[in-house]
Motif scaffolding. Structure first.
Motif, PDB file in Angstrom:
ATOM      1  N   UNK A 118       0.804  -1.208   0.000  1.00 15.24           N
ATOM      2  CA  UNK A 118       0.000   0.000   0.000  1.00 15.24           C
ATOM      3  C   UNK A 118       0.838   1.260   0.000  1.00 15.24           C
ATOM      4  N   UNK A 119       0.255   2.339  -0.468  1.00 19.35           N
ATOM      5  CA  UNK A 119       0.968   3.618  -0.540  1.00 19.35           C
ATOM      6  C   UNK A 119       1.337   4.143   0.834  1.00 19.35           C
ATOM      7  N   UNK A 120       0.553   3.781   1.835  1.00 18.95           N
ATOM      8  CA  UNK A 120       0.811   4.293   3.184  1.00 18.95           C
ATOM      9  C   UNK A 120       1.248   3.203   4.144  1.00 18.95           C
ATOM     10  N   UNK A 121       1.579   2.026   3.624  1.00 23.23           N
ATOM     11  CA  UNK A 121       1.899   0.902   4.510  1.00 23.23           C
ATOM     12  C   UNK A 121       3.392   0.684   4.668  1.00 23.23           C
ATOM     13  N   UNK A 122       4.198   1.569   4.119  1.00 21.56           N
ATOM     14  CA  UNK A 122       5.641   1.416   4.265  1.00 21.56           C
ATOM     15  C   UNK A 122       6.117   0.114   3.659  1.00 21.56           C
ATOM     16  N   UNK A 123       6.796  -0.704   4.453  1.00 23.50           N
ATOM     17  CA  UNK A 123       7.344  -1.960   3.955  1.00 23.50           C
ATOM     18  C   UNK A 123       6.348  -3.113   3.962  1.00 23.50           C
ATOM     19  N   UNK A 124       5.185  -2.894   4.502  1.00 24.35           N
ATOM     20  CA  UNK A 124       4.253  -4.005   4.683  1.00 24.35           C
ATOM     21  C   UNK A 124       3.670  -4.487   3.363  1.00 24.35           C
ATOM     22  N   UNK A 125       3.660  -5.806   3.206  1.00 21.30           N
ATOM     23  CA  UNK A 125       2.941  -6.455   2.124  1.00 21.30           C
ATOM     24  C   UNK A 125       1.726  -7.147   2.720  1.00 21.30           C
ATOM     25  N   UNK A 126       0.602  -7.054   2.027  1.00 19.93           N
ATOM     26  CA  UNK A 126      -0.587  -7.804   2.430  1.00 19.93           C
ATOM     27  C   UNK A 126      -0.782  -8.925   1.422  1.00 19.93           C
ATOM     28  N   UNK A 127      -0.816 -10.157   1.925  1.00 20.57           N
ATOM     29  CA  UNK A 127      -0.900 -11.327   1.069  1.00 20.57           C
ATOM     30  C   UNK A 127      -2.311 -11.869   0.977  1.00 20.57           C
ATOM     31  N   UNK A 128      -2.622 -12.436  -0.191  1.00 20.31           N
ATOM     32  CA  UNK A 128      -3.803 -13.269  -0.310  1.00 20.31           C
ATOM     33  C   UNK A 128      -3.491 -14.665   0.210  1.00 20.31           C
ATOM     34  N   UNK A 129      -4.513 -15.507   0.280  1.00 13.59           N
ATOM     35  CA  UNK A 129      -4.322 -16.849   0.811  1.00 13.59           C
ATOM     36  C   UNK A 129      -3.830 -17.836  -0.237  1.00 13.59           C
ATOM     37  N   UNK A 130      -3.785 -17.417  -1.481  1.00 13.57           N
ATOM     38  CA  UNK A 130      -3.199 -18.244  -2.512  1.00 13.57           C
ATOM     39  C   UNK A 130      -4.196 -19.095  -3.272  1.00 13.57           C
TER      40      UNK A 130
END
Lengths: 113, 113
Positions: free
Chosen positions: B94-106
């Motif tokens: 996200x633009x405001x999430x810094x280094x964070x990635x949000x994953x789907x469950x695959x």
């Protein structure tokens, strides 16, 4: 070869014990991350570090601790306060905070016995 | 809070078939989206990274598209092979999430010979 090395591959923890998972990278990456993956689920962020001697909590930091004394190393300690530690743990790194591909290690399986 | 959904959860196809995997995200303010492959008990391997300003990326038989405004990405695999069998995950930064990635469950893909 450059890459991320996680050890051990398999680890068993007794109730009440602290255990430490090792993560080493020789990619000269600034940022490092620890994720937890439960069966059939996506990854959840535990901790991340953007620079040596600095780190931030992720979404599920309770019961875990980290250190970043060297750029190459980002060990994760699973403490006895983590009530459900059985999972697959993945370490990752990338060059910058954003915009670049993130690379993963091969993972460590932790089982409570 | 960003949520990432992957449909279907599992897919089985005969060898040689072209197929599409879907990824949707709830917050369109993303910096980039990445597709990964995960073999059983292994770490994640990056397949394609799409920056928010891009519409698609191609690598060999893989093509990933991004429609940021509608919160969707697809991974197209041409002429599928048994070696493509794995779990495919997408993740957004996200633009405001810094280094964070949000994953789907695959999506667990099986290509049958």
């Amino acid at each position: 070869d450059g890459g991320i090395t996680q050890s051990p591959k398999y680890l068993f923890r007794k109730e009440g014990q602290n255990v430490t998972l090792s993560c080493e990278q020789n990619l000269n990456h600034d940022a490092m991350y620890w994720y937890r993956q439960d069966p059939g689920q996506g990854l959840r962020l535990i901790y991340y570090s953007q620079i040596v001697n600095d780190f931030q909590k992720g979404d599920i930091a309770e019961g875990y601790s980290v250190s970043r004394e060297k750029k190459e190393s980002f060990p994760l300690t699973v403490t006895s306060a983590q009530k459900n530690p059985t999972a697959f743990y993945l370490c990752a790194s990338n060059r910058q905070l954003s915009g670049n591909t993130i690379y993963f290690g091969e993972g460590s399986w932790l089982t409570v016995v | 809070k960003q949520e990432v959904t992957q449909i279907p959860a599992a897919l089985s196809v005969p060898e040689g078939e072209n197929l599409v995997l879907n990824c949707s995200f709830t917050d369109s303010a993303i910096y980039n989206l990445q597709w990964f492959r995960q073999d059983p008990g292994k770490g994640l391997t990056s397949l394609l990274l799409i920056q928010s300003s891009q519409r698609e990326q191609t690598s060999g038989r893989l093509n990933a598209s991004l429609d940021k405004s509608s919160g969707r990405s697809t991974l197209y695999i041409a002429a599928s092979q048994p070696g493509d069998s794995a779990t495919y995950l997408c993740a957004v930064r996200g633009e405001t999430s810094g280094s964070r990635l949000t994953f789907g469950e695959g999506t667990q893909l099986t290509v049958n010979p």
